[in-house]
Structures are given as C-alpha cells and as structure tokens.
Design a protein around this motif. Sequence first.
Motif, PDB file in Angstrom:
ATOM      1  N   TYR A 333     -25.608  85.395   7.689  1.00 41.58           N
ATOM      2  CA  TYR A 333     -24.306  86.075   7.683  1.00 41.58           C
ATOM      3  C   TYR A 333     -23.528  85.812   8.969  1.00 41.58           C
ATOM      4  O   TYR A 333     -22.296  85.763   8.960  1.00 41.58           O
ATOM      5  CB  TYR A 333     -24.510  87.581   7.499  1.00 41.58           C
ATOM      6  N   LEU A 334     -24.243  85.639  10.081  1.00 40.06           N
ATOM      7  CA  LEU A 334     -23.571  85.366  11.349  1.00 40.06           C
ATOM      8  C   LEU A 334     -23.131  83.914  11.454  1.00 40.06           C
ATOM      9  O   LEU A 334     -22.273  83.586  12.281  1.00 40.06           O
ATOM     10  CB  LEU A 334     -24.513  85.699  12.514  1.00 40.06           C
ATOM     11  N   ILE A 336     -21.437  82.077   9.305  1.00 41.25           N
ATOM     12  CA  ILE A 336     -20.094  81.790   8.777  1.00 41.25           C
ATOM     13  C   ILE A 336     -19.016  82.011   9.843  1.00 41.25           C
ATOM     14  O   ILE A 336     -18.227  81.104  10.127  1.00 41.25           O
ATOM     15  CB  ILE A 336     -19.829  82.640   7.522  1.00 41.25           C
ATOM     16  N   PRO A 337     -18.922  83.208  10.491  1.00 38.05           N
ATOM     17  CA  PRO A 337     -17.903  83.339  11.550  1.00 38.05           C
ATOM     18  C   PRO A 337     -18.165  82.422  12.730  1.00 38.05           C
ATOM     19  O   PRO A 337     -17.214  81.977  13.393  1.00 38.05           O
ATOM     20  CB  PRO A 337     -18.000  84.821  11.951  1.00 38.05           C
ATOM     21  N   ALA A 338     -19.439  82.113  12.997  1.00 39.58           N
ATOM     22  CA  ALA A 338     -19.735  81.202  14.107  1.00 39.58           C
ATOM     23  C   ALA A 338     -19.191  79.804  13.834  1.00 39.58           C
ATOM     24  O   ALA A 338     -18.618  79.160  14.726  1.00 39.58           O
ATOM     25  CB  ALA A 338     -21.244  81.155  14.347  1.00 39.58           C
ATOM     26  N   ILE A 340     -16.628  79.101  11.858  1.00 35.10           N
ATOM     27  CA  ILE A 340     -15.163  79.186  11.917  1.00 35.10           C
ATOM     28  C   ILE A 340     -14.669  79.098  13.360  1.00 35.10           C
ATOM     29  O   ILE A 340     -13.720  78.369  13.678  1.00 35.10           O
ATOM     30  CB  ILE A 340     -14.685  80.484  11.244  1.00 35.10           C
ATOM     31  N   ILE A 341     -15.313  79.840  14.261  1.00 33.69           N
ATOM     32  CA  ILE A 341     -14.922  79.803  15.674  1.00 33.69           C
ATOM     33  C   ILE A 341     -15.180  78.410  16.273  1.00 33.69           C
ATOM     34  O   ILE A 341     -14.377  77.898  17.058  1.00 33.69           O
ATOM     35  CB  ILE A 341     -15.695  80.889  16.446  1.00 33.69           C
ATOM     36  N   LEU A 356     -18.456  83.498  20.499  1.00 34.61           N
ATOM     37  CA  LEU A 356     -19.788  83.466  19.902  1.00 34.61           C
ATOM     38  C   LEU A 356     -20.710  84.503  20.537  1.00 34.61           C
ATOM     39  O   LEU A 356     -21.659  84.975  19.905  1.00 34.61           O
ATOM     40  CB  LEU A 356     -20.392  82.069  20.044  1.00 34.61           C
ATOM     41  N   ILE A 359     -20.371  87.690  18.572  1.00 37.09           N
ATOM     42  CA  ILE A 359     -21.115  87.622  17.313  1.00 37.09           C
ATOM     43  C   ILE A 359     -22.609  87.803  17.561  1.00 37.09           C
ATOM     44  O   ILE A 359     -23.305  88.515  16.833  1.00 37.09           O
ATOM     45  CB  ILE A 359     -20.831  86.289  16.597  1.00 37.09           C
TER      46      ILE A 359
END
Length: 449
Positions: A333-334, A336-338, A340-341, A356, A359
């Motif tokens: 789950y972490l 996906i935003p990682a 994107i960043i 990061l 996150i």
Amino acid sequence: MTREFSLSKHRIVLYSLAVFFASAFFSMWFCVLLVGRVWRITGYEFASVFCIAVGVTVLFIVFFSSKMQGGKVRIGEEGIEYMRGARSQFIRFADIFCVRSHIGPFHRMLGTVKVIIESKSGQTGFYLGKADARSLVMLMPAFSDSLRKGGHMRVTAEKGRFTVFLSDFFNITVVFVALMATALPSIALFLFDARDVGMFTLSCTGIYLGIVLVDFAYRGLRFFRYAGYAAILDEEGIRVSFGSTVRARYRVLYKKILCFEICQTFIEKLFGLCRIKMRTEQNVDGISDAECFPFAMNKARAQEIVRILCPDFDVNEKPAGGGMHAFAPYLQYLLIPAVIIFVMSFFLNFLLLFLLLDIALFGFLLYIRKGHTFKEHYADVRCGVFSERRAIIPYTRMRVVIGKSNAIAYRLKNTLVEICIGKTGLAYFPGYIPKEEFSVLVEKADKKG
C-alpha cells in the motif's frame, strides 16, 4: 401495574414566544423593505406587524396543541408506551440501552425535565415534570434497583484532564513539522524567491495556528459541557451526571455495552494517563453521543473501572505485535504513493524525494500500533496511528469478522483482520495475523455467537 404520566405542557410557552418574536422580526423586516426607513413606519404599520405576529402564534398554538393532544407516557410490566396525538410507540425494557435526562435554564424555570430513552429503535424524547421524571425512572426495573442500592465507585474529573491540550498541540505540531521539513526544500527550490518562500511558510504557519485554535476551542467547549462531571459505578451499570448551565444525567447498563477501549497518546503515556471509551449500539451507530468517561485518568483508576467490566483484564499487559512478517504486507500500500512521488521528482525537482520520509513514518506508526491477543472470552486488539487504541471485544459482541489478503500477505500466509460490531459496523483493524490465528478467532466468534 400500569401507571400513566402526562407530558409537560410548559414548553408550549417557550415555543410560542419564539414563534411570536420570529414572526414579528420577519414582518418588521418585510415592512421596512416596503417603506424604506424604520422611522417612516406609522403606528398602523406597527399594529399590523403585531397582529401578524399574534396571528401566527395563535395558529402555532392550535397546531401544536392538536399534535400533542393526548400526549402521555404509560409504563407497564413489559415496557413503556409513548403516545402523542395519533402516534404510539412501545419500547420494551429489554431493548433500552440508556436513559438520559436534561435540565436547562428554562427547564428549571418551568419545572420540567427532558427525558431521552435510547433503545434499539433509536432515541425517544419527551418532557415531564421533575417528580414524574424521577417516578418514571424508579418504575423501570433495571434502573430503579441501582438508584436504591447506591454505587461502589465514584469517578470525577482529575487534574490530568488538562493534558489533552498538550497532547493535541504535540500531535498537530509533529504533523506540521514533519510535512514542512520534507516539503519546504522542494517548494523553496520551485519558488526560488526568498520572499515567496517566506510568504508560503507564513501562510502554512497561519493555517497551523488556526487548526490549533479550533482544536483548543473544541476542547474548551467540552470542558464547559462536562463541568461538574461525576460517574457512579454500581452492580448494574454506570450513572453519569454533568453540566452547569444545562444539567444532564444518564444511565448505561453493563449488559448493553458492546465493548470498551483504552486510548493513549504519547503525552498521556508520559504522564501515566489513559482514556476509557464505552461502546453501546446507539453510540456505535452514531445515534447517541453519551460518554461515560470523557476525561483522561490515571492507570490505577482505569484498572479499577476495567476490572468491573472485565475481571481478568490488565491495563499494563500489551498485546503482542506481528513482527516483520506482519509489516511486509503494508509495503504494497505504501508503494503506490512512493512511486508517484518518485516519478514527480523527475518532472519537478529531486527534493520531492524527502516526502518519502513522511510515507515511511506513517507506515511505521501504522504498523507499530497494531497487535492482538485472543483470550478465552474476549479479543484484546490494538490499533490506531497517532494514538494507541486497545479494544476489548467479547466474542459474543462480534457481528462480522472479515479476513483480507494482498499479494504479499498471501505469500506470507497472513490475513488482515477486520472485526465489526454494531449495526453500521464499527470496525477494528488489529493488522495482519497468521491464517492459523485468524481461523482460531473465527471459530471462537462462531461458538460464542
């Protein structure tokens, strides 16, 4: 034995006065719009405004009286019947979770009490005289016995309740500093001008201070609402009273409590404090906002209260976490935003990679708060992010137990547990656990349920 109580008719005076002044205000406002100036209004126009207000008030009194015609409360051997006009509602004693009473300034003037009965069908409120309200409660079996016997323990607001301001300030400040420390370098590189960076920092600080002030105002209102708080614990349930301007009293039975929570923030841990939250069906479904213990208390007092509800529970015993195999599924789950960043850092600037760290911190807090222990009669689960919540849930109160697995959890033979209670499904997430332990939980819930 059947007994009837007539509803108090004093409140029609308050409602009529409110309708009179409201209709007079709107009539005067409409008259001023027509004339143009307040001082140009003649005596005839003032008289017409008064007549309109009186007419609307008379119509309201007629309508309200017809609606409340025959309003009474009848209490029998099986339950309470509330009758108002053509409507009738019957509430069984076995379905009642809580009985509340409110006395405000106008109620004191008129000698009335607002009685609220919380049951499976929702909230039912009506107004009675003071003597009738007390007689009604004394005729209800489960509630009258406790009033006659008295209580074993009295709980009042302790000095530690003020740590909530420090705790909220610390949590908000940590989040603000973490976001600014990781986001400001990339924003400074993007804006480039020192004046623009300063204005951005000042704006974010203003938002931060606004959030702190709103939170402090909310906490201050709670302190005002729960002024004079006291709770008495007896053999059957908890009696709570609070309020200075508006005095409120209510009664919660132990057998109607679905579960309870032990909550702690970082600051409360330093001071040796914790908070207890009781969850009934009405509270879980959002119908009731009644709180038995609104303030933090020391652990010794919390242990005494918890022992009444669950004799073999220990506040100091912490549920064990799941280890690295329980943390690994969160990486999916972490990720996906990682990603994107990471991609955005190529198009904007490389300093975005500092995000990061946020996150990673969030994932660490999400994991470290998890834990579980499955006892013989209840499950002790630990959850939360910025504060630790321990929920003690009897297996008989579990409505649904759900197990989920993502790709990593499936390979590690883990399951994400979701325990739901109440009609709307208040859920607790103790994290990822081995599938064998999940099977044990489901088996215990099925047997007890």
